[in-house]
Enzyme design. Sequence first.
Site, PDB file in Angstrom:
ATOM      1  N   ARG A 215       4.036  -0.473  -4.783  1.00 48.26           N
ATOM      2  CA  ARG A 215       3.767  -0.969  -3.433  1.00 48.26           C
ATOM      3  C   ARG A 215       2.453  -1.753  -3.341  1.00 48.26           C
ATOM      4  O   ARG A 215       2.143  -2.354  -2.315  1.00 48.26           O
ATOM      5  CB  ARG A 215       3.689   0.210  -2.455  1.00 48.26           C
ATOM      6  CG  ARG A 215       4.970   0.985  -2.334  1.00 48.26           C
ATOM      7  CD  ARG A 215       4.779   2.148  -1.397  1.00 48.26           C
ATOM      8  NE  ARG A 215       4.605   1.728  -0.035  1.00 48.26           N
ATOM      9  CZ  ARG A 215       5.582   1.554   0.843  1.00 48.26           C
ATOM     10  NH1 ARG A 215       6.823   1.778   0.481  1.00 48.26           N
ATOM     11  NH2 ARG A 215       5.329   1.186   2.069  1.00 48.26           N
TER      12      ARG A 215
ATOM     13  N   ASN B 167      -1.699   2.426   5.562  1.00 44.33           N
ATOM     14  CA  ASN B 167      -0.794   1.371   5.122  1.00 44.33           C
ATOM     15  C   ASN B 167      -0.423   0.581   6.368  1.00 44.33           C
ATOM     16  O   ASN B 167       0.102   1.142   7.317  1.00 44.33           O
ATOM     17  CB  ASN B 167       0.440   2.005   4.486  1.00 44.33           C
ATOM     18  CG  ASN B 167       1.590   1.017   4.289  1.00 44.33           C
ATOM     19  OD1 ASN B 167       2.745   1.401   4.307  1.00 44.33           O
ATOM     20  ND2 ASN B 167       1.291  -0.241   4.106  1.00 44.33           N
ATOM     21  N   GLY B 168      -0.720  -0.725   6.351  1.00 45.37           N
ATOM     22  CA  GLY B 168      -0.392  -1.555   7.520  1.00 45.37           C
ATOM     23  C   GLY B 168      -1.540  -2.477   7.840  1.00 45.37           C
ATOM     24  O   GLY B 168      -2.435  -2.691   7.017  1.00 45.37           O
TER      25      GLY B 168
ATOM     26  N   LYS C  49      13.035 -15.460  -9.851  1.00 45.89           N
ATOM     27  CA  LYS C  49      12.776 -14.431 -10.880  1.00 45.89           C
ATOM     28  C   LYS C  49      11.749 -14.952 -11.872  1.00 45.89           C
ATOM     29  O   LYS C  49      10.820 -14.258 -12.230  1.00 45.89           O
ATOM     30  CB  LYS C  49      14.068 -14.072 -11.645  1.00 45.89           C
ATOM     31  CG  LYS C  49      15.078 -13.218 -10.933  1.00 45.89           C
ATOM     32  CD  LYS C  49      14.672 -11.792 -10.689  1.00 45.89           C
ATOM     33  CE  LYS C  49      13.872 -11.613  -9.448  1.00 45.89           C
ATOM     34  NZ  LYS C  49      14.487 -11.487  -8.178  1.00 45.89           N
TER      35      LYS C  49
ATOM     36  N   GLU D 245       8.102 -15.337 -10.232  1.00 46.92           N
ATOM     37  CA  GLU D 245       7.335 -14.159  -9.850  1.00 46.92           C
ATOM     38  C   GLU D 245       6.872 -13.317 -11.027  1.00 46.92           C
ATOM     39  O   GLU D 245       5.849 -12.654 -10.924  1.00 46.92           O
ATOM     40  CB  GLU D 245       8.070 -13.308  -8.809  1.00 46.92           C
ATOM     41  CG  GLU D 245       9.290 -12.601  -9.292  1.00 46.92           C
ATOM     42  CD  GLU D 245       9.955 -11.791  -8.173  1.00 46.92           C
ATOM     43  OE1 GLU D 245       9.264 -11.224  -7.333  1.00 46.92           O
ATOM     44  OE2 GLU D 245      11.202 -11.733  -8.171  1.00 46.92           O
TER      45      GLU D 245
ATOM     46  N   CYS E 290       0.841  -1.185   0.000  1.00 49.39           N
ATOM     47  CA  CYS E 290       0.000   0.000   0.000  1.00 49.39           C
ATOM     48  C   CYS E 290       0.881   1.242   0.000  1.00 49.39           C
ATOM     49  O   CYS E 290       1.923   1.286   0.647  1.00 49.39           O
ATOM     50  CB  CYS E 290      -0.935   0.080   1.194  1.00 49.39           C
ATOM     51  SG  CYS E 290      -2.093  -1.266   1.293  1.00 49.39           S
TER      52      CYS E 290
ATOM     53  N   TRP F 106      -2.633  -2.817  -1.648  1.00 45.86           N
ATOM     54  CA  TRP F 106      -2.302  -4.236  -1.754  1.00 45.86           C
ATOM     55  C   TRP F 106      -3.142  -4.901  -0.683  1.00 45.86           C
ATOM     56  O   TRP F 106      -2.894  -4.733   0.511  1.00 45.86           O
ATOM     57  CB  TRP F 106      -0.805  -4.465  -1.496  1.00 45.86           C
ATOM     58  CG  TRP F 106      -0.381  -5.879  -1.729  1.00 45.86           C
ATOM     59  CD1 TRP F 106       0.020  -6.440  -2.909  1.00 45.86           C
ATOM     60  CD2 TRP F 106      -0.279  -6.925  -0.749  1.00 45.86           C
ATOM     61  NE1 TRP F 106       0.341  -7.761  -2.728  1.00 45.86           N
ATOM     62  CE2 TRP F 106       0.162  -8.088  -1.418  1.00 45.86           C
ATOM     63  CE3 TRP F 106      -0.535  -6.998   0.614  1.00 45.86           C
ATOM     64  CZ2 TRP F 106       0.375  -9.300  -0.762  1.00 45.86           C
ATOM     65  CZ3 TRP F 106      -0.335  -8.206   1.275  1.00 45.86           C
ATOM     66  CH2 TRP F 106       0.124  -9.348   0.579  1.00 45.86           C
TER      67      TRP F 106
ATOM     68  N   HIS G 265      18.349 -37.068  -4.924  1.00 47.28           N
ATOM     69  CA  HIS G 265      17.683 -37.650  -3.753  1.00 47.28           C
ATOM     70  C   HIS G 265      16.171 -37.489  -3.824  1.00 47.28           C
ATOM     71  O   HIS G 265      15.498 -37.543  -2.801  1.00 47.28           O
ATOM     72  CB  HIS G 265      18.237 -37.017  -2.471  1.00 47.28           C
ATOM     73  CG  HIS G 265      19.703 -37.289  -2.294  1.00 47.28           C
ATOM     74  ND1 HIS G 265      20.191 -38.500  -1.862  1.00 47.28           N
ATOM     75  CD2 HIS G 265      20.781 -36.517  -2.557  1.00 47.28           C
ATOM     76  CE1 HIS G 265      21.514 -38.456  -1.844  1.00 47.28           C
ATOM     77  NE2 HIS G 265      21.898 -37.251  -2.267  1.00 47.28           N
TER      78      HIS G 265
ATOM     79  N   GLU H  84      17.695 -17.911  -6.865  1.00 45.89           N
ATOM     80  CA  GLU H  84      17.301 -16.580  -7.316  1.00 45.89           C
ATOM     81  C   GLU H  84      16.772 -16.624  -8.759  1.00 45.89           C
ATOM     82  O   GLU H  84      15.783 -15.963  -9.091  1.00 45.89           O
ATOM     83  CB  GLU H  84      18.503 -15.625  -7.179  1.00 45.89           C
ATOM     84  CG  GLU H  84      18.307 -14.215  -7.677  1.00 45.89           C
ATOM     85  CD  GLU H  84      17.123 -13.469  -7.047  1.00 45.89           C
ATOM     86  OE1 GLU H  84      16.535 -13.952  -6.083  1.00 45.89           O
ATOM     87  OE2 GLU H  84      16.783 -12.396  -7.581  1.00 45.89           O
TER      88      GLU H  84
ATOM     89  N   LYS I 211       6.088  -4.429  -4.014  1.00 42.75           N
ATOM     90  CA  LYS I 211       7.534  -4.272  -3.895  1.00 42.75           C
ATOM     91  C   LYS I 211       8.013  -4.359  -2.453  1.00 42.75           C
ATOM     92  O   LYS I 211       8.965  -5.064  -2.156  1.00 42.75           O
ATOM     93  CB  LYS I 211       7.942  -2.928  -4.510  1.00 42.75           C
ATOM     94  CG  LYS I 211       9.439  -2.665  -4.497  1.00 42.75           C
ATOM     95  CD  LYS I 211      10.139  -3.467  -5.556  1.00 42.75           C
ATOM     96  CE  LYS I 211      11.644  -3.276  -5.535  1.00 42.75           C
ATOM     97  NZ  LYS I 211      12.299  -4.411  -6.203  1.00 42.75           N
TER      98      LYS I 211
HETATM   99  O1  M6R Z   1      12.929  -5.023   0.367  1.00 45.82           O
HETATM  100  P1  M6R Z   1      13.421  -6.377   0.715  1.00 45.82           P
HETATM  101  O2  M6R Z   1      14.733  -6.708   0.136  1.00 45.82           O
HETATM  102  O3  M6R Z   1      13.415  -6.629   2.205  1.00 45.82           O
HETATM  103  O4  M6R Z   1      12.344  -7.360   0.100  1.00 45.82           O
HETATM  104  C1  M6R Z   1      12.410  -8.734   0.305  1.00 45.82           C
HETATM  105  C2  M6R Z   1      11.535  -9.469  -0.677  1.00 45.82           C
HETATM  106  O5  M6R Z   1      10.197  -9.101  -0.505  1.00 45.82           O
HETATM  107  C3  M6R Z   1      11.940  -9.213  -2.125  1.00 45.82           C
HETATM  108  O6  M6R Z   1      13.272  -9.534  -2.339  1.00 45.82           O
HETATM  109  C4  M6R Z   1      11.051 -10.041  -3.062  1.00 45.82           C
HETATM  110  O7  M6R Z   1      11.312 -11.397  -2.899  1.00 45.82           O
HETATM  111  C5  M6R Z   1      11.287  -9.615  -4.523  1.00 45.82           C
HETATM  112  N1  M6R Z   1      10.036  -9.468  -5.192  1.00 45.82           N
HETATM  113  C6  M6R Z   1      12.051 -10.600  -5.297  1.00 45.82           C
HETATM  114  O8  M6R Z   1      12.262 -10.205  -6.600  1.00 45.82           O
END
Ligand code: M6R
Length: 615
Positions: free
Chosen positions: A27, A101-102, A492, A495, A2, A75, A511, A488, A610
Amino acid sequence: MCGIVGYLGKQQAYQILVQGLHRLEYRGYDSSGVAMISDSGALNIYKAKGKVKALEDHAKDKDLSGSIGIAHTRWATHGEPNDINAHPHCSQSQNIALVHNGTIENYNVLKEALTQQGYTFVSETDTEVVVQLIEYIKTKNNCSLFDAVKEAARQVVGAYAIAVIDKNNPDEIIAARQSSPLVIGIKDDEYFLASDATPIIEYTNKVVYLNDGEIAVINRKDGLRVFDIKSRSEAKICITELKMSIEELEKGGYPHFMLKEIFEQPKTLADCISGRISSDGKRVVLSGVIEHKEKFLNANRIIIVACGTSWHAALIGKHLIEDFCRTPVVVEYASEFRYCNPVVGENDILIALSQSGETADTLAALELAKSRGAFVFGICNVIGSSIPRATHSGCYIHVGPEIGVASTKAFTGQVTVLAMLALLVGQMKGLVSDETLEKVASDIRRVPLLIKDIFKMNDRIQDLAKIFTYAHNFLYLGRGYNYPSALEGALKLKEISYIHAEGYPAAEMKHGTIALIDNDMPSVVIAIKDNVYEKTVSNIQQVKARGGKVVAIVTEGDTVVSGMADYVLEVPEISECLTPLLTSIPLQLLAYYIAVNKGRNVDQPRNLAKSVTVE
Ligand code: M6R
């Protein structure tokens, strides 16, 4: 999670609010809304499900006048994304509007109490309870909006950044924060309020970061005043000057922020390194570490807490710190650490690794470790965010604003800072020779150029993406330093393309996971020339023997893997501990192009936001 925007000044508020929402859309983007007190004194609230664009379409023929307003991009946490659950929420009398927000943890109890007092609720949100509570307190006590918000803030439990306006007072915004960020920009007699500085920077670089437990009154006549919610005492206002530029917030000709951010990495890493390796290449200078040298020399253990991509960078950090400093490192998901009654104390260092510096779980994990006596150190990107402000020390990664939801340049920035930190502490402990330091430091400096080299494969990666666009599952395999790179790469892809992908330690595959391999399950294998190269080659053979297709990331000039993999992407040779900085680049591009081919919204993938400022 948010985004909040607010404006009070001499200009018309609507465009400023909507432009601010666009900046904060990363956000959360399932609905948005604005509330303005019009020139004729009406409280106009417009809301729409979907992106900010939907709000603009909905509002275009309406009364958009007014020089005071608040706005929100959502969000969803409580209640599905729809027009009714969208913010701003309004009090029963339709006089007070609020954005939040929260999450409010005790909203059910408050809702029940307010219902008994005759209040009815139209939405399913926790937020509506707050605005009704404010009105209830204001009416019952016949007090000012400021006093009512302050009292409500004392009664709610949870995380909040709120902004509130009252139709009967078009000259004032009240804002308060607890565990969710809020920044106030000041330009002469204009005030800009936002969840982070990005909507503010085009108007002013002078900002005030509200602290947890503070409430601000922004008044046309009296300006900005800040108070402590509990003690009611007035706080000193501390103005920070921001160095961010507006260009950093634009796409700069790229179709997506993510692509821009991938291609920016040579520059962002140069910025990240700048001034941190001495000109003779013999020393690493991270003042946040040097000033607390004793802590790093005497630490029994380093715990790194993080989430998502930052957690992957933390795993690489563990290898780096253990290799160079011989200090044991544990890496924890922040969300697990905070609730598992961890054994942590004054001989431990806790590193909170976070791009945004606002991730709720990481912040809570850090507070927990701090309360148990640990020395807490932050590695973040967003300057002035909550984590750096809660730590004893730290260092920024300095890669500039990352706007695409999928983290790319922050990941390489985090790994780079962790590499410098490991070298520095290792040298301070007498465990890293001058020769090793000079070699690795000089390789760190080469990374920006080497990444530019990797970009020459962009077209090939784009072609490769076409071949795999319709795969339903992917396996990403790597070992040692590049096991986290495999995790990672898989994240990527998941997501942004919504293709299922699993990252796995290459040798562990046999395994169980190997049962999944067939002609329809491609494997991306990181098989660079490291200390387990031959073993990884065997792992590739195991995949091939079961009919699996292999895309291999190899070291330039490799002929062995090229002879057995279906597709090969080469990265230049570099110190083994830095290889994730290179292998991650083709993986970022592959995920990006597959997602684009699938027509996905790359910068704002579904269900995500984000910065995750809620649990
Ligand atoms: O702002 P942060 O690095 O703490 O965020 C952590 C995760 O939410 C963030 O890395 C998320 O996994 C990304 N969308 C990955 O691309």
